[in-house]
Design an enzyme around this catalytic site. Sequence first.
Site, PDB file in Angstrom:
ATOM      1  N   SER A 248       0.847  -1.189   0.000  1.00  0.00           N
ATOM      2  CA  SER A 248       0.000   0.000   0.000  1.00  0.00           C
ATOM      3  C   SER A 248       0.880   1.237   0.000  1.00  0.00           C
ATOM      4  O   SER A 248       2.096   1.152  -0.016  1.00  0.00           O
ATOM      5  CB  SER A 248      -0.893  -0.003   1.246  1.00  0.00           C
ATOM      6  OG  SER A 248      -0.095   0.287   2.383  1.00  0.00           O
ATOM      7  N   LYS A 249       0.234   2.368   0.014  1.00  0.00           N
ATOM      8  CA  LYS A 249       0.962   3.644  -0.036  1.00  0.00           C
ATOM      9  C   LYS A 249       1.999   3.762   1.083  1.00  0.00           C
ATOM     10  O   LYS A 249       3.024   4.393   0.911  1.00  0.00           O
ATOM     11  CB  LYS A 249      -0.032   4.812   0.071  1.00  0.00           C
ATOM     12  CG  LYS A 249      -0.944   4.950  -1.133  1.00  0.00           C
ATOM     13  CD  LYS A 249      -1.874   6.114  -0.923  1.00  0.00           C
ATOM     14  CE  LYS A 249      -3.336   5.901  -1.199  1.00  0.00           C
ATOM     15  NZ  LYS A 249      -3.919   4.646  -1.462  1.00  0.00           N
ATOM     16  N   ARG A 250       1.688   3.122   2.205  1.00  0.00           N
ATOM     17  CA  ARG A 250       2.616   3.185   3.333  1.00  0.00           C
ATOM     18  C   ARG A 250       4.010   2.686   2.957  1.00  0.00           C
ATOM     19  O   ARG A 250       5.002   3.066   3.552  1.00  0.00           O
ATOM     20  CB  ARG A 250       2.113   2.301   4.482  1.00  0.00           C
ATOM     21  CG  ARG A 250       0.945   2.832   5.241  1.00  0.00           C
ATOM     22  CD  ARG A 250       0.690   1.994   6.493  1.00  0.00           C
ATOM     23  NE  ARG A 250       0.629   0.553   6.206  1.00  0.00           N
ATOM     24  CZ  ARG A 250       1.615  -0.301   6.452  1.00  0.00           C
ATOM     25  NH1 ARG A 250       2.722   0.107   6.995  1.00  0.00           N
ATOM     26  NH2 ARG A 250       1.478  -1.579   6.157  1.00  0.00           N
ATOM     27  N   HIS A 251       4.064   1.783   1.983  1.00  0.00           N
ATOM     28  CA  HIS A 251       5.335   1.176   1.623  1.00  0.00           C
ATOM     29  C   HIS A 251       6.170   2.026   0.684  1.00  0.00           C
ATOM     30  O   HIS A 251       7.165   1.551   0.151  1.00  0.00           O
ATOM     31  CB  HIS A 251       5.093  -0.183   0.968  1.00  0.00           C
ATOM     32  CG  HIS A 251       4.454  -1.177   1.882  1.00  0.00           C
ATOM     33  ND1 HIS A 251       3.092  -1.402   1.911  1.00  0.00           N
ATOM     34  CD2 HIS A 251       4.977  -1.976   2.835  1.00  0.00           C
ATOM     35  CE1 HIS A 251       2.818  -2.319   2.830  1.00  0.00           C
ATOM     36  NE2 HIS A 251       3.936  -2.671   3.400  1.00  0.00           N
ATOM     37  N   GLY A 252       5.747   3.274   0.479  1.00  0.00           N
ATOM     38  CA  GLY A 252       6.460   4.069  -0.502  1.00  0.00           C
ATOM     39  C   GLY A 252       5.790   3.878  -1.843  1.00  0.00           C
ATOM     40  O   GLY A 252       4.565   3.823  -1.898  1.00  0.00           O
TER      41      GLY A 252
END
Length: 479
Positions: A248-252
């Site tokens: 997800s976006k959290r992973h960059g």
Amino acid sequence: MHEKTSSVRVRFAPSPTGSLHVGGARTALYNLLFARREKGTFILRIEDTDVERSREELSAQILSAMEWLGLDYDEGPYHQSKRYDLYRAAAERLIAGGKAYRAFETPEELDTERKAAEASGRSYRYSGAGRRIPPEESERRARAGEKHVVRLAMPAEPIVVEDLIRGRIEFPADALDDFILVRSDGHPLYHFSVCVDDVDMRITHVIRGDDHLANTPKHVALFRALGSPVPRFAHLGMILGTDKKKLSKRHGAAAVEEWRDAGILPEALFNFLALLGWAPGDDREILARGEIEREFSLERVGASPSVFDPEKLLWMNAQYIAAMPGEELLERSAPYAPSAVPERETALKAIELHRTRARTTIEMGRALSVYADDPAAYDADGMKKQVKAETPGLLQRLAARYEALPAGEWTPERLEAALREVAGEAGVSAGKLIHPTRLALTGTTVGAPLFDVVALLGKETALRRIGKFLEAIAPRSPA
RNA sequence: GGCCCCAUCGUCUAGUGGUUAGGACACGGCUCUUUCAAGGCCGCGGCACGGGUUCGAGUCCCGUUGGGGCCA
């Protein structure tokens, strides 16, 4: 267009609720690959029935990301938001045929039932009360404007899914209840519109993420209720971040366009994504699109989830950069250059000097600009390490020697010989001159072989940059 | 909570009953070298665990554990 000799029809059906994620891109890619291999048709369908969350510009964004990656479809894009009549008609047909029914419970009533079930420790399941309402009564109440949803009458038998990747999966009958097809406001729900569209578009194979596996028995029941052949299913493992959680976006960078903006070549991402869950069976990893299209098969697709490793993507991108024809690499790196790009002949030579040193087109663009613009700053660590008391004197002597070099001898070999002579005469190692010179010419301490750089920069530019550098390192003269 | 899926080096994977378990990324070393890379060579490192089945299990079956998903 692609030759289509089979009736195989597959689709990619993104919801325009965000940009195209690499997980979605991989799903689209496998659909495309399967279609090509089977000489079938790849269809794009935008699932924009969720009016609150779907946005027009996101749909355009997905389209452009697909185009960039080379995910070209044969049909579509179809928009579900323009197909409401189809869903409405299908719902009516289902009710008329006794495959679905109206249910008149209010949300409050359902909530009470659910709470009661939970209180007594049972898992909640819709009572199925609506099933027992006689058709005439159901019809009458609907016409009278009584609020109702439409539910599918689930069969009493277990549902077996033959997954092309996972094999036989059996879902017990009591695991599913009569789920809602159409909301009380007439809005078709996800599972319903998907199946109606798959039927309408004559989809033969549904290739999608693992997250839909548990929904598949619902879909199978729906296809049967609709009186349509059930497509074959293939559920792909999820793509995870390095922490093993769903990417997800959290992973960059989780979106395709972020990789585009990071200087990743679409063919590299294509290759990389193809290998996330599929392998040709031998040790090849760098595979041209054509090879992948020819060799891809669902039988070779793995069932387990895979972690998206940016390091390996970068490595693969570097492989593509190393192999790409200079002209093309120039054309594709130039847009990423931070400032000017040198004229063509110089740029092409610079490309050759840097192609094994750049992992992305951004890095290549940066390298190109060095040959067009004098350094705006010098690397601070380099200044500390490479600039010594004797440096200005040495550089002055080098500049003088270079100044005297005839134009015809402005070659890497002559430039190196000249520098070594200056160093020898001064009784210092060549490195004492090489490193400051690189700093003077490029602003950094790393990069292509120095004498190639000097040669490419040309006499005028090289001498000008050395002069500027001398000014920069000269002790401030009192005013 | 119910149902379902998954499980080979840190990561991507090859492997479909008999292999010294192979390759790639990353990591470490050596080499090349004016720097940084790239390249070459070498190395580190894996079948989650426990039961079966079998002459023989990474491979087949069951369970456990761990991860994930869907529904609620």
